[in-house]
Design an enzyme around this catalytic site. Sequence first.
Site, mmCIF file in Angstrom:
data_model
loop_
_atom_site.group_PDB
_atom_site.id
_atom_site.type_symbol
_atom_site.label_atom_id
_atom_site.label_comp_id
_atom_site.label_asym_id
_atom_site.label_seq_id
_atom_site.Cartn_x
_atom_site.Cartn_y
_atom_site.Cartn_z
ATOM 1 N N SER A 210 -30.101 6.625 -25.790
ATOM 2 C CA SER A 210 -29.033 6.509 -24.801
ATOM 3 C C SER A 210 -29.620 6.051 -23.473
ATOM 4 O O SER A 210 -30.788 6.325 -23.173
ATOM 5 C CB SER A 210 -28.332 7.850 -24.599
ATOM 6 O OG SER A 210 -29.135 8.712 -23.820
ATOM 7 N N ASP A 211 -28.813 5.364 -22.690
ATOM 8 C CA ASP A 211 -29.204 5.155 -21.296
ATOM 9 C C ASP A 211 -29.253 6.541 -20.648
ATOM 10 O O ASP A 211 -28.752 7.521 -21.209
ATOM 11 C CB ASP A 211 -28.205 4.226 -20.581
ATOM 12 C CG ASP A 211 -28.855 3.532 -19.382
ATOM 13 O OD1 ASP A 211 -29.863 4.061 -18.851
ATOM 14 O OD2 ASP A 211 -28.360 2.461 -18.962
ATOM 15 N N TRP A 212 -29.873 6.634 -19.492
ATOM 16 C CA TRP A 212 -30.155 7.934 -18.871
ATOM 17 C C TRP A 212 -28.857 8.636 -18.440
ATOM 18 O O TRP A 212 -28.245 8.281 -17.457
ATOM 19 C CB TRP A 212 -31.108 7.722 -17.700
ATOM 20 C CG TRP A 212 -32.559 7.813 -18.084
ATOM 21 C CD1 TRP A 212 -33.506 8.564 -17.439
ATOM 22 C CD2 TRP A 212 -33.243 7.210 -19.188
ATOM 23 N NE1 TRP A 212 -34.707 8.460 -18.107
ATOM 24 C CE2 TRP A 212 -34.581 7.647 -19.161
ATOM 25 C CE3 TRP A 212 -32.842 6.372 -20.235
ATOM 26 C CZ2 TRP A 212 -35.528 7.266 -20.119
ATOM 27 C CZ3 TRP A 212 -33.780 5.978 -21.184
ATOM 28 C CH2 TRP A 212 -35.096 6.423 -21.113
#
Length: 680
Positions: free
Chosen positions: A253-255
């Site tokens: 996932s992106d942050w």
Amino acid sequence: MRILLLVFLLVGYSSCETPEQRARQLVSTLTLDEKISLVHGSRGSYVGVTPAIPRVNIPQANDQDGPQGESFLSRNTNVTSVGVGDGLKNVTFWPCTLSVISTWDPELMEQYAAAIGWEQRQKGVNIHLGPMVNIARNPVGGRNFESFGEDPHLSSIMADRYVRGVQSNRIVATVKHFVLNNQEYNRTTTSANAGIRATWEIYYPAFHSAVKAGVGAVMCSYNRINDTWACENQETLNRDLKGKMNFTGFVMSDWGATHSTAKAANNGLDQEMPDGTYFGQPLKDAVINGQVSQERLDDMVVRFLTALYRVGIMDELQTGTTTTNARNSTHDALSRKLAAASAVLLKNDDETLPIKDTVKKIAIIGLDGNDRVTAGGGGSGGVVPPYVVTPLQGIKSRAGPDVQITYDDGSDLKRAAALAAKSDLAVVFVSSWSSEGSDRQNLNVQSNGDQLIEAIAAAQPETIVHGFVAGAVVMPWHSKVKSIVVQFFPGQEVGNAVADVLFGDVNPSARLPVTFPISYDQVPAEKKTQYPGVDNEANYDEGLFVGYRWYDQKKQKPLYPFGHGLSYTRFKYGEAEVVENSDGSFNFTFPVANAGKRSGAEMYLSYPTSALEPPRVLRGFEKVQLEAGQMQKMNFRLGEEDMQIWNVVEDRWTAVKGRFTAHFGSSSRNLHTKKAFNRN
Ligand SMILES: *[C@@H]1O[C@H](CO)[C@@H](O)[C@H](O)[C@H]1NC(C)=O
Ligand SMILES: *[C@@H]1O[C@H](CO)[C@@H](O)[C@H](O)[C@H]1NC(C)=O
Ligand SMILES: *[C@@H]1O[C@H](CO)[C@@H](O)[C@H](O)[C@H]1NC(C)=O
Ligand SMILES: *[C@@H]1O[C@H](CO)[C@@H](O)[C@H](O)[C@H]1NC(C)=O
Ligand SMILES: *[C@@H]1O[C@H](CO)[C@@H](O)[C@H](O)[C@H]1NC(C)=O
Ligand SMILES: *[C@@H]1O[C@H](CO)[C@@H](O)[C@H](O)[C@H]1NC(C)=O
Ligand SMILES: *[C@@H]1O[C@H](CO)[C@@H](O)[C@H](O)[C@H]1NC(C)=O
């Protein structure tokens, strides 16, 4: 001795099984807690970390940004401030990716990515958070400078080379942000709603190319897609990425882009970053109570370890640390070469450039000439430069003692114009800055740049504008100046590269990877419902008409078209010829002859079909270096994959048949020769 023997055995063992088989074997020996520890991040000295499991020789995985180099702190490109020399982060401050894209040179792209990967490895990184291949849909997009431009074919060719370059260093590359993540405005709330044909033909190709190149990780994005979060989206992750594209690595996932546990895990997310809000204890609970199957958890870990095995991380210990000095003089030189190779000569009336020997007084005007050189963008792609050579420094050292070089920061227009007037020639330095987190508010150059150029051009007929830009910019003053050069953020060697180009030591050969509009109202996706959206819904109903496809369809003349870029020399093009191969592909040749030193050539394919097709789509490009008077035959091949469209009824690629015209030219609008052919 024992350790050496063990390594030998592991290597021997590795040769008989695939990375996926080795990963599967290893996962069968892990406990539930160990598996859970690998599917979410923990805080550490890198932006993302998963822990080592020494019992079975799994190393700690260290994730780090990104394009432009190794990002350890936020940007500071104010070269007069102490921030630059002080923190020496011991890495190269590279040109941004869009800059390297503008070279249209896949070999240079691979060298760039390999060098970034090499430095990251010295720093202890083993998961590189790039390439960033989201299409530059609207020119104000805040991360366009990190992107591969507006065209899916150019992006795909370059994404392949970027992935190979990074991964040649035993580092996993992470292609991002999957998918339809084309704006920073409300990026964590907006739903990108695109038709499936545009998704496959415009927004997926660079990702698919990275997958075919063996990319280890795909990062899902912050936005929603058709109202479902990108990191829990069954259609884009399971059906398309892991299904139709056969991606066998892991989705991270992106942050902070994870929003659920069972839904995300079951719909395709394999690893939550940067912590375990959803994939820590909650995932363990979900596996125990059966909401997520044991098989699915195993699959998540197998995918992660497969990526590590594939690039060799499991077979060689990572020894670098965050404080290792990864600077390298070869990389400083490559950075300069890339920056010069990425300078796009947009205009050059009366052959004002290169600067002639008769010029004895040069006025350097504007903050970007020395005091504030906008050589890089911000956000996770930002880098603390080890040094920045300013244009004033670079030009002074190239021009030598016989040429008088003066500087004015341009804050007082009258003062700057007076200096320009008493010089032989003025170079005005302007910029547009951009960063992750927000889109540009307009396409103008920043500060007082527009007024400054007008004032200098009125005082000095020999005015050159040199811009350091985040993407397309508008140029209300373009007809009033003799020459215009732009570089997408060029990095630490900016001043030397500027001098290389302005004095003709390097003949410009870069081409725009994005269209420059006359004004904002001309750009694609300009309706509010399209960009930035209304009530967090952005409708991509411009469909396939992105970038130059839009201008071609609307019969609009942009300021500078996609592919535009001049040289200090001229070329002649002959007639194209075509032969059909027995496998149904076509070979084309056409001669390019040269009056000077260097050239690029491109090919545009025009589809034969209805008015709903884009008039022309790029399907090949080739850069060739020619000596004065030299002629060379350019070769292009069009295979089946170049002449198909996404069939929305059958949900797959299908061949287009009928009459085609292939255009060959030096930009999307400067077409020199064409060849019609039939495909039956
Ligand atoms: C650069 O930094 C110095 C020192 O912090 C500051 O005085 C100066 O105003 C800054 N210049 C610009 C153009 O931001
Ligand atoms: C510089 O980097 C290259 C990889 O790009 C590497 O092969 C070379 O050994 C490095 N040089 C030094 C002195 O570390
Ligand atoms: C998004 O919705 C559109 C319209 O219903 C549909 O055509 C498209 O296939 C959807 N996209 C994905 C990735 O499923
Ligand atoms: C994916 O893999 C399957 C089975 O291995 C194969 O039939 C299919 O052609 C592959 N698809 C792509 C897009 O590579
Ligand atoms: C840079 O490298 C030197 C060794 O050459 C080291 O002493 C220093 O701590 C490093 N700086 C940073 C910020 O990593
Ligand atoms: C941006 O997000 C805010 C908060 O969700 C919302 O109120 C606003 O309407 C959004 N803007 C657009 C243009 O969708
Ligand atoms: C077409 O081009 C390919 C290389 O791109 C070459 O191998 C092939 O021989 C060519 N075919 C013909 C008929 O010239």
